[in-house]
Design an enzyme around this catalytic site. Structure first.
Site, PDB file in Angstrom:
ATOM      1  N   THR A  16      -8.004  -5.539  -7.238  1.00 59.30           N
ATOM      2  CA  THR A  16      -9.597  -5.675  -6.896  1.00 59.30           C
ATOM      3  C   THR A  16      -9.976  -7.177  -6.606  1.00 59.30           C
ATOM      4  OG1 THR A  16     -10.012  -3.443  -7.832  1.00 59.30           O
ATOM      5  CG2 THR A  16     -12.028  -4.758  -7.125  1.00 59.30           C
ATOM      6  N   LYS A  63       0.877  -1.135  -0.001  1.00 61.95           N
ATOM      7  CA  LYS A  63       0.004  -0.077   0.025  1.00 61.95           C
ATOM      8  C   LYS A  63       0.855   1.223  -0.002  1.00 61.95           C
ATOM      9  CE  LYS A  63      -3.627   2.543   1.043  1.00 61.95           C
ATOM     10  NZ  LYS A  63      -4.478   3.052  -0.193  1.00 61.95           N
ATOM     11  N   ASN A  90       5.213   1.068  -2.885  1.00 60.79           N
ATOM     12  CA  ASN A  90       4.515   1.909  -3.452  1.00 60.79           C
ATOM     13  C   ASN A  90       4.699   3.342  -2.687  1.00 60.79           C
ATOM     14  OD1 ASN A  90       1.790   3.726  -4.013  1.00 60.79           O
ATOM     15  ND2 ASN A  90       1.978   2.402  -5.679  1.00 60.79           N
ATOM     16  N   GLY A 130      -5.211  -3.739 -13.721  1.00 59.35           N
ATOM     17  CA  GLY A 130      -6.288  -3.323 -14.204  1.00 59.35           C
ATOM     18  C   GLY A 130      -7.442  -4.455 -14.568  1.00 59.35           C
ATOM     19  N   GLY A 131      -8.107  -4.764 -13.451  1.00 56.53           N
ATOM     20  CA  GLY A 131      -9.113  -5.838 -13.792  1.00 56.53           C
ATOM     21  C   GLY A 131      -8.450  -7.081 -14.112  1.00 56.53           C
ATOM     22  N   ILE A 167      -2.411   0.337 -15.103  1.00 60.24           N
ATOM     23  CA  ILE A 167      -2.930   1.552 -14.856  1.00 60.24           C
ATOM     24  C   ILE A 167      -3.542   1.647 -13.594  1.00 60.24           C
ATOM     25  CG2 ILE A 167      -4.178   1.936 -17.181  1.00 60.24           C
ATOM     26  CD1 ILE A 167      -6.901   0.917 -16.018  1.00 60.24           C
ATOM     27  N   ASN A 198       3.463   6.458  -7.067  1.00 56.13           N
ATOM     28  CA  ASN A 198       2.186   6.690  -7.601  1.00 56.13           C
ATOM     29  C   ASN A 198       1.838   8.117  -7.807  1.00 56.13           C
ATOM     30  OD1 ASN A 198      -0.638   7.409  -7.510  1.00 56.13           O
ATOM     31  ND2 ASN A 198      -0.959   6.660  -5.580  1.00 56.13           N
ATOM     32  N   CYS A 255      -1.839  11.732  -7.217  1.00 56.12           N
ATOM     33  CA  CYS A 255      -2.075  12.251  -6.293  1.00 56.12           C
ATOM     34  C   CYS A 255      -1.643  13.676  -6.460  1.00 56.12           C
ATOM     35  CB  CYS A 255      -1.647  11.712  -4.981  1.00 56.12           C
ATOM     36  SG  CYS A 255       0.346  11.753  -4.873  1.00 56.12           S
ATOM     37  N   GLY A 275      -8.150   7.261   0.011  1.00 48.52           N
ATOM     38  CA  GLY A 275      -7.459   8.601   0.184  1.00 48.52           C
ATOM     39  C   GLY A 275      -5.965   8.159   0.978  1.00 48.52           C
TER      40      GLY A 275
HETATM   41  C1  FMN Z   1      -8.845  -0.054  -2.297  1.00 49.40           C
HETATM   42  C2  FMN Z   1      -7.783   0.484  -3.350  1.00 49.40           C
HETATM   43  C3  FMN Z   1      -6.738   1.163  -2.759  1.00 49.40           C
HETATM   44  C4  FMN Z   1      -5.720   1.527  -3.613  1.00 49.40           C
HETATM   45  N1  FMN Z   1      -4.657   2.005  -3.351  1.00 49.40           N
HETATM   46  C5  FMN Z   1      -3.644   2.564  -4.007  1.00 49.40           C
HETATM   47  C6  FMN Z   1      -2.448   2.942  -3.487  1.00 49.40           C
HETATM   48  O1  FMN Z   1      -2.169   3.161  -2.319  1.00 49.40           O
HETATM   49  N2  FMN Z   1      -1.376   3.421  -4.486  1.00 49.40           N
HETATM   50  C7  FMN Z   1      -1.697   3.216  -5.848  1.00 49.40           C
HETATM   51  O2  FMN Z   1      -0.603   3.550  -6.509  1.00 49.40           O
HETATM   52  N3  FMN Z   1      -2.881   2.575  -6.264  1.00 49.40           N
HETATM   53  C8  FMN Z   1      -3.788   2.035  -5.516  1.00 49.40           C
HETATM   54  N4  FMN Z   1      -4.671   1.431  -5.949  1.00 49.40           N
HETATM   55  C9  FMN Z   1      -4.880   1.258  -7.367  1.00 49.40           C
HETATM   56  C10 FMN Z   1      -4.544  -0.377  -7.843  1.00 49.40           C
HETATM   57  O3  FMN Z   1      -3.257  -0.463  -7.149  1.00 49.40           O
HETATM   58  C11 FMN Z   1      -4.390  -0.531  -9.389  1.00 49.40           C
HETATM   59  O4  FMN Z   1      -3.717   0.222 -10.096  1.00 49.40           O
HETATM   60  C12 FMN Z   1      -6.011  -0.272  -9.727  1.00 49.40           C
HETATM   61  O5  FMN Z   1      -7.074  -0.691  -8.822  1.00 49.40           O
HETATM   62  C13 FMN Z   1      -6.520  -1.297 -11.063  1.00 49.40           C
HETATM   63  O6  FMN Z   1      -6.281  -2.570 -10.885  1.00 49.40           O
HETATM   64  P1  FMN Z   1      -7.578  -3.600 -10.404  1.00 49.40           P
HETATM   65  O7  FMN Z   1      -8.631  -3.269 -11.395  1.00 49.40           O
HETATM   66  O8  FMN Z   1      -6.955  -4.942 -10.665  1.00 49.40           O
HETATM   67  O9  FMN Z   1      -7.852  -3.239  -9.079  1.00 49.40           O
HETATM   68  C14 FMN Z   1      -5.852   1.219  -5.072  1.00 49.40           C
HETATM   69  C15 FMN Z   1      -6.985   0.455  -5.416  1.00 49.40           C
HETATM   70  C16 FMN Z   1      -7.836   0.031  -4.771  1.00 49.40           C
HETATM   71  C17 FMN Z   1      -9.128  -0.806  -5.319  1.00 49.40           C
END
Ligand code: FMN
Length: 326
Positions: free
Chosen positions: A289, A45, A111, A266-267, A214, A150, A153, A72
Site C-alpha cells: 500500500t 497482480k 501471483n 503488511g504495512g 500477510i 493467493n 479467494c 476483486g
Molecule cells: C489494491 C490492492 C490489491 C491487492 N491485490 C492482491 C492480489 O491480486 N493478490 C494478492 O495475493 N494480494 C493482493 N493484495 C494484498 C497485498 O499484496 C498485501 O498482501 C497486503 O496489502 C498487505 O501489504 P501492505 O499493507 O503493504 O499493502 C492487494 C492489496 C491491495 C491494497
C-alpha cells in the site's frame, strides 16, 4: 559490496525486497520511475485462467492508517498476461542496456488464483511450460522466477469457502500446484485464522518452497450519513500501516512453526518496517500500500537494510532472519 542476496525457496534475489501483489501492476508501470536494481523481484497482480472484471465501484476506501479495498482480483487472464507483458519486460531490459545497465530486470513472482484446485494447477502449468528467458544472455535465471499462490479467494467449485481457511483443502491445492510446476512455489496465507500452525504444515508437507504473509484482513466501512457500506462489494480487505503489527506477529509465529522461508508483507513504509519483519523471521519483504502514496518506497528499502546491518554488525542481510531477541 554488502551482501543483500537471499534465497527464497530456490528463487535467488539480489536484494530481499519485492513489491506486494496488486499494488505494483504487472511491473512495467513503474519502469521509468524507479531503480529496479534495488529490487530482488517484482511481484505482479493476481492472474487466473480467464480474464476477470473484478468488483463494481467504489472498490477502495482510505481509513486511518490504511486502506480497505475490494478490487476483486481484476485481471487479464493468463494468455493475455503472457502475450502482452512478456514483450514489455524485454523492452524494459533493452532500455536498461541503452541506459548503460546490464539488461537484467528482477525475476517476476507471478501471483495466481482461481475458483478451483484444478484452475490453480492449470495456471501454474501454463507459467512453467515455456521458459521465459531473461533478455540478457549473461543472466541464467528465468524471467518468471516463482509462483505465489493467493489462497484468500473462494473455492467456487466446492461450496465457496476460502481455500486458505481450510487446511485440508489447502493441502490439496498445494499438492496439485506442486505437481504442476517446478518453479519455486510460494503460498500466500491469510492472517485471519485462529492458529497458523495447520496452514503452515499443509504448505510444508505438500511441497511448498516458501510462505508469504500477510494478505489483507477482512474489513468493512459504513457511511453513517447514507447508512450504506462505502464499498460496492460491502466488505473488503484492510492493508497499510495499521496492519504492520499483525504482520510481525504472523511472521514470528510462522517462523517458529515452519522451516520454510518467509516473504513478509503488511504495512512496510520504510526500511525500519522491513528490518522488523526480518527480525521476526522473514527472509524477504514486500512493499504494498505504501507504493500508492510514495512509489519510490520499494527502491529505498534495500539501502536502509544495508545501513542497519552495517551499523549493527550483521555480515549479510540474510543474518537478520529471526534474529529477534525474545
Ligand atoms: C489494491 C490492492 C490489491 C491487492 N491485490 C492482491 C492480489 O491480486 N493478490 C494478492 O495475493 N494480494 C493482493 N493484495 C494484498 C497485498 O499484496 C498485501 O498482501 C497486503 O496489502 C498487505 O501489504 P501492505 O499493507 O503493504 O499493502 C492487494 C492489496 C491491495 C491494497
Amino acid at each position: 559490496m554488502f551482501d543483500l542476496s537471499i534465497d527464497l525457496g530456490g528463487l535467488r534475489m539480489a536484494t530481499p525486497v519485492t513489491t506486494a501483489s496488486g499494488t505494483f501492476g504487472y511491473g512495467t508501470e513503474y519502469a521509468d520511475l524507479l531503480d529496479y536494481t534495488k529490487l530482488g523481484a517484482v511481484t505482479v497482480k493476481g492472474i487466473r485462467r480467464d480474464p476477470w472484471p473484478g468488483n463494481g465501484m467504489p472498490r477502495h476506501c482510505e481509513v486511518p492508517g490504511g486502506l480497505v479495498n475490494a478490487i476483486g482480483l481484476q485481471g487479464p487472464g493468463i494468455a493475455a498476461f503472457l502475450e502482452n507483458y512478456i514483450p514489455h519486460y524485454k523492452m524494459m531490459a533493452e532500455k536498461s542496456v541503452a541506459r548503460g545497465g546490464g539488461g537484467d530486470i528482477p525475476p517476476l513472482i507471478v501471483n495466481i488464483w482461481g475458483g478451483s484446485v484444478e484452475e490453480y494447477a492449470e495456471v501454474a502449468a501454463r507459467l512453467s511450460e515455456s521458459s521465459y528467458a531473461q533478455p540478457s544472455a549473461a543472466n541464467q535465471q528465468p524471467l518468471i522466477g516463482a509462483i505465489e499462490c493467493n489462497v484468500s479467494c473462494p473455492n467456487v467449485k466446492e461450496g465457496g469457502h476460502t481455500f486458505g481457511q481450510d487446511p485440508v483443502v489447502l493441502a490439496r491445492l498445494v499438492k496439485a500446484v506442486r505437481t504442476a510446476t517446478k518453479l519455486p512455489l510460494i503460498v500466500k496465507l491469510a492472517p485471519n485464522v485462529p492458529d497458523l500452525r495447520p496452514y503452515t504444515a499443509a504448505c510444508e508437507e505438500n511441497g511448498a518452497d516458501a510462505l508469504a504473509l500477510i494478505n489483507t484482513i477482512p474489513a468493512m466501512v459504513i457511511d453513517i450519513r447514507t447508512r450504506r457500506p462505502v464499498l460496492a462489494n460491502v466488505t473488503g480487505g484492510l492493508s497499510g500501516r495499521c496492519v504492520h503489527p499483525v504482520a510481525v506477529k504472523c511472521v514470528y509465529d510462522a517462523h517458529r512453526f515452519s522451516k520454510l522461508p518467509i516473504l513478509a508483507m503488511g504495512g512496510v513504509y520504510g526500511w525500519e518496517d522491513a528490518v522488523e519483519l526480518m527480525l521476526a523471521g522473514a527472509s524477504a519483504v514486500a512493499v504494498g500500500t505504501a507504493t500508492f502514496t510514495a512509489p519510490d518506497t520499494v527502491a529505498k528499502v534495500a539501502d536502509g537494510i544495508t545501513a542497519y546491518c552495517e551499523a549493527n554488525g550483521f555480515a549479510a542481510a540474510r543474518d537478520l532472519t529471526g534474529a529477534v531477541c525474545v
